[in-house]
Design an enzyme around this catalytic site. Sequence first.
Site, PDB file in Angstrom:
ATOM      1  CD  GLU A  73      -1.152   5.501   2.671  1.00  0.00           C
ATOM      2  OE1 GLU A  73      -0.551   6.268   1.914  1.00  0.00           O
ATOM      3  OE2 GLU A  73      -1.029   5.536   3.908  1.00  0.00           O
ATOM      4  CB  THR A  74      -5.691  -1.228   2.483  1.00  0.00           C
ATOM      5  OG1 THR A  74      -6.891  -0.593   2.943  1.00  0.00           O
ATOM      6  CG2 THR A  74      -5.745  -2.698   2.838  1.00  0.00           C
TER       7      THR A  74
END
Length: 297
Positions: free
Chosen positions: A46-47
Site C-alpha cells: 500500500e501507498t
Amino acid sequence: MKLNYLLLDVFTREPLKGNPLAVVLKADGLLDGEMQAIAREFNLSETVFIQKPHAERNTASLRIFTPTVELPFAGHPTVGSAVVLGLQNKLSAVRLEEQIGLITALFEKSDKRSGEARFALPRLPSQVVPLNDKLIMAQALGIEVEDIGCGSYKPGVYSAGVEFHLVPVRDANVLRRIERNMAIWPVAFPHGRHSVYVFTETPNEPDNDLAARMFAPGLGMGEDPGTGSAAAALIGLLSEHVPLGTGQADFVLRQGTEMGRPCRITIQLRKDNDVLVHGGIGGHAVIVGEGVLDLGD
C-alpha cells in the site's frame, strides 16, 4: 511536479522488518489516476497519500492505494500515517479522514523517527457469509481438510470495511506449509477481491496469542506481511468466541514471519452484554527513508 515521500516499516520497532509503506506528503491536487500510478511505481502492498482535511478540526485526509486498486480503509497505512503526523506535528492524537469515515489514532513517540499508534475501528466487523466447503479451501491452500479449524473457530467471510475470507487452521505448522493453488483460488474464495486471512492460535509462543498469513491476489499483491484491515475483520470472529459478557480482551498477533518480515499487531475488543461495542488495532512504525518524486512539469 515534485512530491516528498517517506518510507516506513509498520507493525515493527526495527527497520527492514514489518510491512513497508510509502507515505506521499502534501499530495493535494493529484488526480486519482496519478495516485494509482504512483502506488504502482512504489509497488508496495500500500501507498498512502496525505492531503489537507475536509474539516478544519481534523489532522489530514488519507487516500490509500494498492498497486492496482484504492481501498476505503487499511490498517498499516493508518498506523504509519498517524506516526508520521504525530512526529511532524508533535501530536498525541491525530484525526484522519478516510473513505470509510473518521479515525482517531492515539500516538506515542518512541524517538525522532518512530512511535506507536492505536486506533478504534471506524466500522465494527461483522460476518458477511459463512464458508462451508472445507475441501476446496484446503485444496486452494495446499493443506489437508482436517487442518482447517482451530478450537471452535469456523471459516467465514468478515468485513470491517474490506472483505476477507477468514480461515482458521489447526496450528502454526499448518500455517507455515501453505502452498497456494491459484488455479482454483477464485472458486474457493469467491467473495470480494478473493483476499484470504489464514490464522491460528499460538499457545506455545510466549510473545503472541495468534498468528496469521494474508494472501490477496485481487489487490495486486501476493502475500502481505502485516494487514490491519484483516486483523480488524478477525475481531468480528474473535468476539463471537471470547467468553466475555461485558469486558475487554486484548490479543497480540504475529504476521509476516514466513516472509522474513515479522509484524506485531495488537488487537483489542470490548463487549457489552455480549455485544461487540469496540474494536481496536495498533502497532509501532519506524521511518527508514525519504525522497522526492520528480514527475516533471
